[in-house]
Motif scaffolding. Sequence first.
Motif, mmCIF file in Angstrom:
data_model
loop_
_atom_site.group_PDB
_atom_site.id
_atom_site.type_symbol
_atom_site.label_atom_id
_atom_site.label_comp_id
_atom_site.label_asym_id
_atom_site.label_seq_id
_atom_site.Cartn_x
_atom_site.Cartn_y
_atom_site.Cartn_z
ATOM 1 N N THR A 135 -15.537 -5.779 15.899
ATOM 2 C CA THR A 135 -14.748 -4.601 15.535
ATOM 3 C C THR A 135 -13.784 -4.236 16.649
ATOM 4 N N GLY A 136 -14.240 -4.359 17.903
ATOM 5 C CA GLY A 136 -13.359 -4.084 19.032
ATOM 6 C C GLY A 136 -12.170 -5.026 19.073
ATOM 7 N N LEU A 137 -12.399 -6.313 18.783
ATOM 8 C CA LEU A 137 -11.279 -7.258 18.740
ATOM 9 C C LEU A 137 -10.324 -6.935 17.592
ATOM 10 N N ALA A 138 -10.874 -6.543 16.444
ATOM 11 C CA ALA A 138 -10.014 -6.172 15.323
ATOM 12 C C ALA A 138 -9.135 -4.978 15.684
ATOM 13 N N LEU A 139 -9.713 -4.002 16.366
ATOM 14 C CA LEU A 139 -8.929 -2.840 16.797
ATOM 15 C C LEU A 139 -7.861 -3.236 17.805
ATOM 16 N N LEU A 140 -8.163 -4.223 18.656
ATOM 17 C CA LEU A 140 -7.157 -4.718 19.589
ATOM 18 C C LEU A 140 -5.975 -5.307 18.818
ATOM 19 N N GLY A 141 -6.266 -6.084 17.748
ATOM 20 C CA GLY A 141 -5.178 -6.615 16.923
ATOM 21 C C GLY A 141 -4.352 -5.508 16.298
ATOM 22 N N PHE A 142 -5.026 -4.436 15.858
ATOM 23 C CA PHE A 142 -4.288 -3.287 15.312
ATOM 24 C C PHE A 142 -3.384 -2.685 16.378
ATOM 25 N N ALA A 143 -3.916 -2.524 17.591
ATOM 26 C CA ALA A 143 -3.124 -1.912 18.664
ATOM 27 C C ALA A 143 -1.911 -2.766 19.003
ATOM 28 N N GLN A 144 -2.061 -4.093 18.962
ATOM 29 C CA GLN A 144 -0.931 -4.968 19.267
ATOM 30 C C GLN A 144 0.138 -4.911 18.184
ATOM 31 N N LYS A 145 -0.256 -4.482 16.979
ATOM 32 C CA LYS A 145 0.713 -4.317 15.889
ATOM 33 C C LYS A 145 1.149 -2.862 15.712
ATOM 34 N N ASN A 146 0.817 -2.019 16.691
ATOM 35 C CA ASN A 146 1.197 -0.600 16.644
ATOM 36 C C ASN A 146 0.646 0.104 15.414
ATOM 37 N N MET A 147 -0.549 -0.271 15.024
ATOM 38 C CA MET A 147 -1.195 0.362 13.881
ATOM 39 C C MET A 147 -2.194 1.401 14.361
ATOM 40 N N GLU A 148 -2.589 2.244 13.466
ATOM 41 C CA GLU A 148 -3.547 3.297 13.784
ATOM 42 C C GLU A 148 -4.900 2.692 14.132
ATOM 43 N N LEU A 149 -5.526 3.217 15.171
ATOM 44 C CA LEU A 149 -6.836 2.739 15.585
ATOM 45 C C LEU A 149 -7.909 3.619 14.961
ATOM 46 N N SER A 150 -8.560 3.094 13.944
ATOM 47 C CA SER A 150 -9.647 3.825 13.290
ATOM 48 C C SER A 150 -10.504 2.826 12.537
ATOM 49 N N LEU A 151 -11.747 3.179 12.338
ATOM 50 C CA LEU A 151 -12.650 2.320 11.584
ATOM 51 C C LEU A 151 -12.246 2.248 10.119
ATOM 52 N N LEU A 152 -11.608 3.318 9.602
ATOM 53 C CA LEU A 152 -11.146 3.303 8.224
ATOM 54 C C LEU A 152 -10.075 2.232 8.026
ATOM 55 N N LYS A 153 -9.159 2.126 8.995
ATOM 56 C CA LYS A 153 -8.126 1.098 8.908
ATOM 57 C C LYS A 153 -8.751 -0.294 8.948
ATOM 58 N N VAL A 154 -9.751 -0.460 9.785
ATOM 59 C CA VAL A 154 -10.428 -1.753 9.856
ATOM 60 C C VAL A 154 -11.066 -2.076 8.508
ATOM 61 N N TYR A 155 -11.675 -1.054 7.894
ATOM 62 C CA TYR A 155 -12.306 -1.260 6.587
ATOM 63 C C TYR A 155 -11.276 -1.621 5.524
ATOM 64 N N GLN A 156 -10.143 -0.924 5.550
ATOM 65 C CA GLN A 156 -9.120 -1.167 4.532
ATOM 66 C C GLN A 156 -8.494 -2.547 4.675
ATOM 67 N N HIS A 157 -8.397 -3.046 5.906
ATOM 68 C CA HIS A 157 -7.746 -4.341 6.156
ATOM 69 C C HIS A 157 -8.766 -5.422 6.537
ATOM 70 N N ARG A 158 -10.027 -5.233 6.140
ATOM 71 C CA ARG A 158 -11.059 -6.172 6.588
ATOM 72 C C ARG A 158 -10.834 -7.593 6.074
ATOM 73 N N ASN A 159 -10.094 -7.735 4.973
ATOM 74 C CA ASN A 159 -9.841 -9.072 4.435
ATOM 75 C C ASN A 159 -8.492 -9.648 4.850
ATOM 76 N N ASP A 160 -7.692 -8.880 5.575
ATOM 77 C CA ASP A 160 -6.409 -9.393 6.070
ATOM 78 C C ASP A 160 -6.145 -8.829 7.464
ATOM 79 N N LEU A 161 -7.089 -9.056 8.361
ATOM 80 C CA LEU A 161 -7.005 -8.512 9.718
ATOM 81 C C LEU A 161 -5.910 -9.206 10.515
ATOM 82 N N PRO A 162 -5.187 -8.446 11.340
ATOM 83 C CA PRO A 162 -4.251 -9.095 12.264
ATOM 84 C C PRO A 162 -5.031 -9.854 13.333
#
Length: 665
Positions: A135-162
């Motif tokens: 989950t921490g690595l997934a959030l790092l990918g979100f941060a590198q794409k300037n996306m919101e850092l939240s577990l909800l975002k990870v859940y919503q994009h769990r099948n197409d993670l950056p």
Amino acid sequence: MSEDIAGSSFLGTNNNFFLPESRTMSFAVEEEDPWSAAGFDPVNDMRQPLTQSQAMDEDMVTEGITAANVLVGVDLPEVFDTAYIRAGPVGDRVSVEALEVIIGLGGLGPRVFEQIAALVVPSNAMYVTRNEFNTGLALLGFAQKNMELSLLKVYQHRNDLPIPLLSNLSNVSIKRSNPLMASSTKPKRRQSFDDDPWRIASTPPAANNGFPYQVNDSIDVAIAGRNTNDPTVLTSTGLDTSNQTSDNDTATATIAKSTTPKRFVAVDVVTDKVSTQALVKASTESYQWFLDLDQITVTVAEKEGFLFTHINYWVHSNQRQTSVRRRYSDFYWFWETLLKRYPFRVIPNLPPKKISGKDKVFLEKRCHGLSRFINCIVRHPVLKNDEEVITFLTEQTEFLAWRRAKSPNLDEEFVRVNPQTEELEAFIPKDLDSRIEQIKGRLPSSIEKYDTLCSVMEKTIRLKEARAMEMRLYNDTLKELRDVEHQCFVPNCQACGQVVRGYENVGTYLSNGSSIIEAETASAISGVLENLKRHRDISGSFLEMLDRKSKLDANQISALYKKISANTAKVNQNRGVPGLESEVERLDTTIKTDTEKMIYQQRRDTYIRYCLASELSYLHKQQAFVSLLYQNYVHEQLQYARRTVDNWKALEALLCELPKPEDFS
């Protein structure tokens, strides 16, 4: 991915495993990178305002989302597995410090790590689980794409993670340490043999391992008395019980003078303190020697000779960046030399000789055997520093000429090192004999099991090699079938032409699958199979070392003790008697000579037991290689499985374009 593998016909057991399942697929091609930092536009469903029921459903979902479960069951990119391995996990846990290092490879600074840690690290925890790490690595990918850092975002994009970008990940290797102990505030207690009975302590424990033969007090004092003002003098037990330290630590040799009765001449024992300290350092390293290991590769160079040909081998050292040419006879000479110089060390065996019929298969097996042999030598904490080992790996001249010009010292290790055994006695466990008996009873069965493991792994590899060959044969047959059916017997039939063209796609991807299997088998041969054989060889070499010990450790300590006792009684009886002065002098000389022999044999016996304790610890440390063996094997299998699944998915996409039943009229 597990669902894809389970459902893939490639892994089926029936005869139709090349036939893909019938399914309907739809594809959407994005012209731009959907994860680009600029102009990120989520899918339309996410842009639509939530209705009341949708908002209630979302609240119900977010209530159960945690870092530990948000990505459970998701097929994650390979970089997640690689990063987890590099983080040095212990028991499916990664320390927070290791997580910080991995997140830091993203190049976003400590503030981003603090935000990620607040979401994935439990309160006051010193470690994270694997799911939380992912989950921490997934959030790092979100941060590198300037996306919101939240577990909800990870859940919503769990099948197409950056995919997170981790610079220099392949060069990162974090030392494995127990995260539960990493931040302990309690003072560290000295580890004793009772805590780790297989460990040779780096700090000598307070022990008293004297010789069992010294029971006469007067003889004890005469043989190994203690001068309390000299910390380097031998005691009756061989231990330094004082807290004094030598003022001359850099001196190469020290002289121990025993305190003796006036009727005896003092016995001097010259020992090498610097060699003893180096020996203790090499043998008492816990894991340091494991961190800087050389890797030796042995390959065939060329054949030489006309009537009597022989093979030359290249021996390349990665650490030293040297390549030397050696013959099998050079290896054999080297092996015999090590056996004479280190009879009480684990010396692995060489692959067998063969006079004729040296085909490619034999030479390949011999190269693997020679590689196992030399790598066991350079991974041994004592043998790797031997001057003959260094010469064997670096001497560029013809080795036969070098051997004739320079004869090495073949004295056994005790004679060459001349150690201060009173310092080494403290590193010999009290229950060494029982440990030796235990391992002697266990190793034969263990070696037998490892033989079976090697045999099973070889059969598995051969089965995969056969499968790869059959897949290539299938590809060749499809090409021949394409040539036969390139023209349909029904005029103007377009569908049959598409099917025939599909043969080429199927054959191409079957060939790709065959290449993946061939790469997998090559990796298994040089990886897991060789490591299993290496562990088996070391276990067998340990038993052979014990056999050598039983033949070479004979001594006369008991007989000398009885002789000294009898002569001492005669001296006490005859001293001062007129006319017996010459007899007393002769007995004094005999007692001194026998005492020197006894001390020498006692010191050698102590050193042999010290070597046994060191080799027992070395054998125990080999379990670290077994741990890495399976970790690397599973990681490689995961990589090849993903390549295989990707290959079949790509073929499935192409086969969706084949004509349907209604196209055949």
